[in-house]
Enzyme design. Sequence first.
Site, PDB file in Angstrom:
ATOM      1  CB  SER A   5      -0.859   0.144   1.197  1.00 47.15           C
ATOM      2  OG  SER A   5      -0.251  -0.194   2.345  1.00 47.15           O
ATOM      3  CG  HIS A  15      -1.097   3.496   4.825  1.00 45.86           C
ATOM      4  ND1 HIS A  15      -2.395   3.052   5.180  1.00 45.86           N
ATOM      5  CD2 HIS A  15      -0.315   2.467   4.381  1.00 45.86           C
ATOM      6  CE1 HIS A  15      -2.473   1.706   4.956  1.00 45.86           C
ATOM      7  NE2 HIS A  15      -1.227   1.519   4.383  1.00 45.86           N
ATOM      8  CG  ASP A  70      -4.174   5.260   7.283  1.00 47.65           C
ATOM      9  OD1 ASP A  70      -2.983   5.102   7.721  1.00 47.65           O
ATOM     10  OD2 ASP A  70      -4.669   4.369   6.235  1.00 47.65           O
TER      11      ASP A  70
END
Length: 363
Positions: free
Chosen positions: A42, A337, A334
């Site tokens: 990600s 991340h 978040d």
Amino acid sequence: MSSLRHAMPVVLVLVHAVLALALQGPAAGSGEVPAVIVFGDSTADTGNNNFIQTVARGNYAPYGRDYAGGVATGRFSNGRLPADFVSEALGLPPSVPAYLDPAHTIHHLASGVSFASAGSGLDNITAQIPSAMTLSEQIDHFRQYTERLRRAKGEAAARRIIAGALYIFSIGASDFLQNYLVFPVRGYSFTPAEYEAYLVGAAEAAVRAVHGLGARAVTFAGLPPLGCLPLERAVNLRIPGDCNSAYNMAAVSFNRRLEGMIGRLGRELPGARVAYVDQYGLLSAMIARPWEYGFENSAQGCCGSGTGYVETGALWSLKSALACDDAGKYVFFDAVHPSERAYRMIAGAILNATSHSRLHRFH
Ligand SMILES: *[C@@H]1O[C@H](CO)[C@@H](O)[C@H](O)[C@H]1NC(C)=O
Ligand SMILES: *[C@@H]1O[C@H](CO)[C@@H](O)[C@H](O)[C@H]1NC(C)=O
């Protein structure tokens, strides 16, 4: 927007630094990097997971709220990812397209492409949990890409792109967080040292595979301080809110072995310039002394209150209503991340690693 303008001089300084370094070495003549080619999770997926069946998607608000047009592209951040900033700093497009996005022709992808898939890992089992693409599948796509490039551009031009590109690997955190440390799918069959050796073996196999397909300049990022991700602080039962030092030690130990492997491959693989990127050092400095980097909060994500699983997109829902006003003040967007501003600095570390490896090679 103000955070974008604020951060702009950093990139310009970097471009100057990279150009200055490039011009010093005999590499200058062959100078230009024609493409940035990306593998990972990600931290590197620029939208591939939007086109596969998976729960690991970042294509909804508040993701992307500081991206051009405020679009949630699938990037797990408020804006761009490190690979995007690296591409821009090298004079290539400001964002790296996702391989699976049908909007991009092979001609677009010739100046950069991401094969990354959020939720993926070095271990195939990690990707199976959220149905992401394994690193092996990403490399299969890269092989297919090299063939498409040959058909579209001809043999010589394709070879120039493949050999001249900068390759970025950003992967491994999900192996520990999604699979080993937190939900120990692998915990019962491997000791920590065995798992570390297994993962570094997988990383080595991946670098060898892309080198075998023509890659030369490769950067491989180490793990971030896993125990200081807001999620891990929130679930730290021993000292709530504090970094989980056992998780940090696991990351440090893995990184040491990874860096050793990268150094060895750089000496061993013909023509290769392989560089380790010390993401741990940079992020822990930002976390320990956020004010030195212009941040105000390094313990919680911009989204959510810092109290648990609701704060990351991968498998949990993220509530727009709980997002902070200015993500540029937060190291993390978040619970897992980094924010775009932190990612921009990580891009600086990637660029630095490549210029240093060039200098080592030619001086
Ligand atoms: C992952 O799966 C692929 C395809 O089955 C295999 O070639 C590769 O070795 C596996 N990777 C690891 C680390 O086991
Ligand atoms: C990159 O290198 C420059 C010049 O040495 C330095 O000022 C900068 O702090 C480095 N950036 C990172 C993120 O390592």
